[in-house]
Design a protein around this motif. Sequence first.
Motif, PDB file in Angstrom:
ATOM      1  N   ILE A 453       5.876  40.281  46.026  1.00 12.38           N
ATOM      2  CA  ILE A 453       4.698  40.733  46.786  1.00 12.38           C
ATOM      3  C   ILE A 453       4.128  42.039  46.243  1.00 12.38           C
ATOM      4  O   ILE A 453       3.135  42.545  46.765  1.00 12.38           O
ATOM      5  CB  ILE A 453       5.058  40.928  48.273  1.00 12.38           C
ATOM      6  N   TYR A 454       4.715  42.596  45.178  1.00 15.65           N
ATOM      7  CA  TYR A 454       4.342  43.938  44.741  1.00 15.65           C
ATOM      8  C   TYR A 454       3.374  43.896  43.560  1.00 15.65           C
ATOM      9  O   TYR A 454       3.417  42.994  42.720  1.00 15.65           O
ATOM     10  CB  TYR A 454       5.592  44.746  44.381  1.00 15.65           C
ATOM     11  N   ASP A 455       2.507  44.921  43.499  1.00 21.59           N
ATOM     12  CA  ASP A 455       1.532  45.019  42.406  1.00 21.59           C
ATOM     13  C   ASP A 455       2.196  45.471  41.106  1.00 21.59           C
ATOM     14  O   ASP A 455       1.732  45.139  40.014  1.00 21.59           O
ATOM     15  CB  ASP A 455       0.418  46.010  42.782  1.00 21.59           C
ATOM     16  N   GLU A 456       3.269  46.251  41.219  1.00 22.55           N
ATOM     17  CA  GLU A 456       4.057  46.678  40.062  1.00 22.55           C
ATOM     18  C   GLU A 456       5.516  46.695  40.483  1.00 22.55           C
ATOM     19  O   GLU A 456       5.838  46.965  41.645  1.00 22.55           O
ATOM     20  CB  GLU A 456       3.648  48.076  39.574  1.00 22.55           C
ATOM     21  N   LEU A 457       6.409  46.440  39.497  1.00 29.31           N
ATOM     22  CA  LEU A 457       7.846  46.527  39.754  1.00 29.31           C
ATOM     23  C   LEU A 457       8.535  46.840  38.436  1.00 29.31           C
ATOM     24  O   LEU A 457       8.285  46.172  37.433  1.00 29.31           O
ATOM     25  CB  LEU A 457       8.367  45.220  40.345  1.00 29.31           C
ATOM     26  N   SER A 458       9.380  47.854  38.431  1.00 35.22           N
ATOM     27  CA  SER A 458      10.097  48.224  37.217  1.00 35.22           C
ATOM     28  C   SER A 458      11.390  48.924  37.589  1.00 35.22           C
ATOM     29  O   SER A 458      11.527  49.488  38.678  1.00 35.22           O
ATOM     30  CB  SER A 458       9.241  49.150  36.336  1.00 35.22           C
ATOM     31  N   TYR A 459      12.358  48.843  36.672  1.00 37.78           N
ATOM     32  CA  TYR A 459      13.599  49.590  36.870  1.00 37.78           C
ATOM     33  C   TYR A 459      13.356  51.054  36.553  1.00 37.78           C
ATOM     34  O   TYR A 459      12.666  51.400  35.597  1.00 37.78           O
ATOM     35  CB  TYR A 459      14.705  49.024  35.989  1.00 37.78           C
ATOM     36  N   PHE A 460      13.942  51.925  37.393  1.00 37.99           N
ATOM     37  CA  PHE A 460      13.632  53.351  37.293  1.00 37.99           C
ATOM     38  C   PHE A 460      14.835  54.137  37.809  1.00 37.99           C
ATOM     39  O   PHE A 460      15.171  54.070  38.996  1.00 37.99           O
ATOM     40  CB  PHE A 460      12.390  53.653  38.154  1.00 37.99           C
TER      41      PHE A 460
END
Length: 786
Positions: A453-460
Amino acid sequence: MPITTMNAKSLATKVRQLSLAISLALASLTIVSITTTQSAHADTCSCDQGKLYSIEIDELNNAHPHKLTLTANNAYYQLIDDKGTVVQDKLYDIKAYEDGRIVAKRHGYFGAIDATGKMVLDFKYDAIEVLDNNFYHLTKYFGSKEATAIANGAGDWLYPASKVFDKDMQTNYMYADKTNNVTYFMISKDGKYGLINDKKQTLITPVYDQLELLDTCPNERLFMKAKLGDKVGLIDQYQKVVVPFTKNIDIENFNEDKQIFSVKSYVPKGAGNIGHLNRETVISESLINGKGVPLIKSDASIRLLNSHLYEYKKSGQYGIINNSGAIVLPVSFDYLYSQYSQYNAPILAAHNQKIGIVTKGADSKLKVSEFYDGLELSEDSTYTLHEIESQLLKNEEDASTEEEVIYEATSAEEADNTLGATLYNPSNSSYIAQINHKFGLVDSNNKVLIPIIYDELSYFNRFIKVKKDNKYGLLTDNNETVKALIYDDITPLSDSHGTEDNIGIVFAKGNQQQLTNEFGSIIMPFSDYRFVDNKLDYLDNMSVIEKEGKYGLFSVKEKKVLIQPIYEDMYERIYNESILAQLNGKKVLIDTSGKVLISDLSQYAAIERSNNESNIIVKTNDDKYGVIDYKGKTIIPAVYDSLELQGLSNNYEAVWGENKAPLLLYIVGKNGKHGIFAHNGSVVAPIAYDYIQSLIYPAYLAVVKDKSADSEAVGEANNLGLMNLSGKVVLDMKYHDVRTNLYDPEGRLYAINSHKNIVETYDKKLTFIKTQSLQAFIDTNEWYKE
């Protein structure tokens, strides 16, 4: 910023790149080469290399089966029995073997002695190789060519039957069938190859242009790739044809544990390269068993995907077979992709611009039940809430699985879908998944870990950073909220040593920022301070902060502002926790507590960072160099054209281990002449030398004075000497060069006189050791040539 997910188009690109890499590897293969190979086989095969390996003479003497011993007698050895009788004399260049056999030279030629001490092969051969099953491989040289033969343990020749060497006749060990007690040898005559056994039977007359052993299992049947003219086929030792001789094919083992063979059909690369395989021109690959029965045909090369699973192609689509050639996933995919170097990596499949994960059902059948717009494998894992709360790293793994849906096969050619499929046991990896421009996280069983559901997703920073409705937050990979989606940005605060380590996380909200540690615990609450990443290097657990265009310093470790943001700039850290900054238009030197060390350095064009904790090198606007201390006091006036800080040591451990401070000197230059100052500014050597260079270890300075006008290179006129750290010339200036080896703990020095073509060796206290020719020195010192 978000990780760019892998869509079907990028997956295709990766597949093509992998194919190109494989093609480059295959390009080195050739079916015109004349080779004999012995590949690895299953444990049930009685395969070996045939060649025995020699042992030390002492080992033989301690364990000889007939208690014979080899005893040195001047330059030779004698073979002596347990009664002290010499049974063989004048032996040298000896190779001894565990079974008691000995190969040695006498009068310049090799002979063979059996385990009882009897000479079985006279001393008349240029080489003898001891083979298993009591055979010998004999060699005789004919100029640049060599002839070979095979003899048994009694010295009787098996081949050639004439017992005469022929430079156009060769023989080599091929295979030992220990089940049936038969050994096979490949023979060649006039460039043609055939096969004999140890019973002196010619099984295959030498008519083939190539004969290469591929496999032997089961039933000790030999399968050999044979080349006849421009055709290649597969035969056994009885010349039974398994694969008919055909043009433009190559045959090889499909895998090492099964009696399955790969037959590749290809288009020749060109008239000048006929026979060379080109991966891009392979048009099909078929698998057959030892009976010649086809198992499967692929319209392209069959490619390893994961462990024992392979990709095959038919009618433009891809499917999966196991290492037995059975179909475990029928052709219905545009591309297949796997990190095949990692045998536990899942396989991805693309279909109609969608990407799915190959999974395995409870009945061991493979399937692709879900498709996504993009997938990107993640090898990271996040903190759990428990780890965050306790601030302990336990590296826990989630091995959860769920019930799977079977992929229904539609291909009529589908074989038994259970054979070998159980060998597909990939690790439960996580993937960043994309559907309709939204991102989430799924595992390799398609379990949704974070909703898509997210516009962006990344490991951080061991979290997952997500963006929705232009707001950022942090989650764990189990969808637990660490930081709610309320922030305008979330960025790492990097370590100032230039590494990838982070010392905190910066959260932005409006015009304010907040700093937390790696677990999200608050270090500094929201304020008007802005954290400036990598403004100054080499500051431990500190960050430059900015407010209204002015800079200060914040301690992450102490959680407080060390220097209020009042400086117009902070240029760099000099040394000893000091910082070059600008205040009211002036260059100032401050320490990390904010204390002003030097109130005005504006007269200098540059302040250079050095490894001297006491002094700073400065440069004026007219390019003159000098040295000041950390209070601004002049140590060396800034009037010199050049100035270099040199570290020298007489301690070998300090050179590499840095466990002892080096001796510091400044080499200065003015008007083409050079001199030396100590680190306290005292004169070590006046500015009167044409050349000065430190040796580092041992601590000396190479110097040249009164260089001849016609000599362009330093030392060319043999006018280079050594000066000690007190400024005294301790080795006369009469050498072309003085060298040391930094890897020599003794610190020896080598003074080279090119006119006399000699090298004088001294210890590190300059005690003379020896003189040798320059060529002898070069020949015995590899480091000098390098």
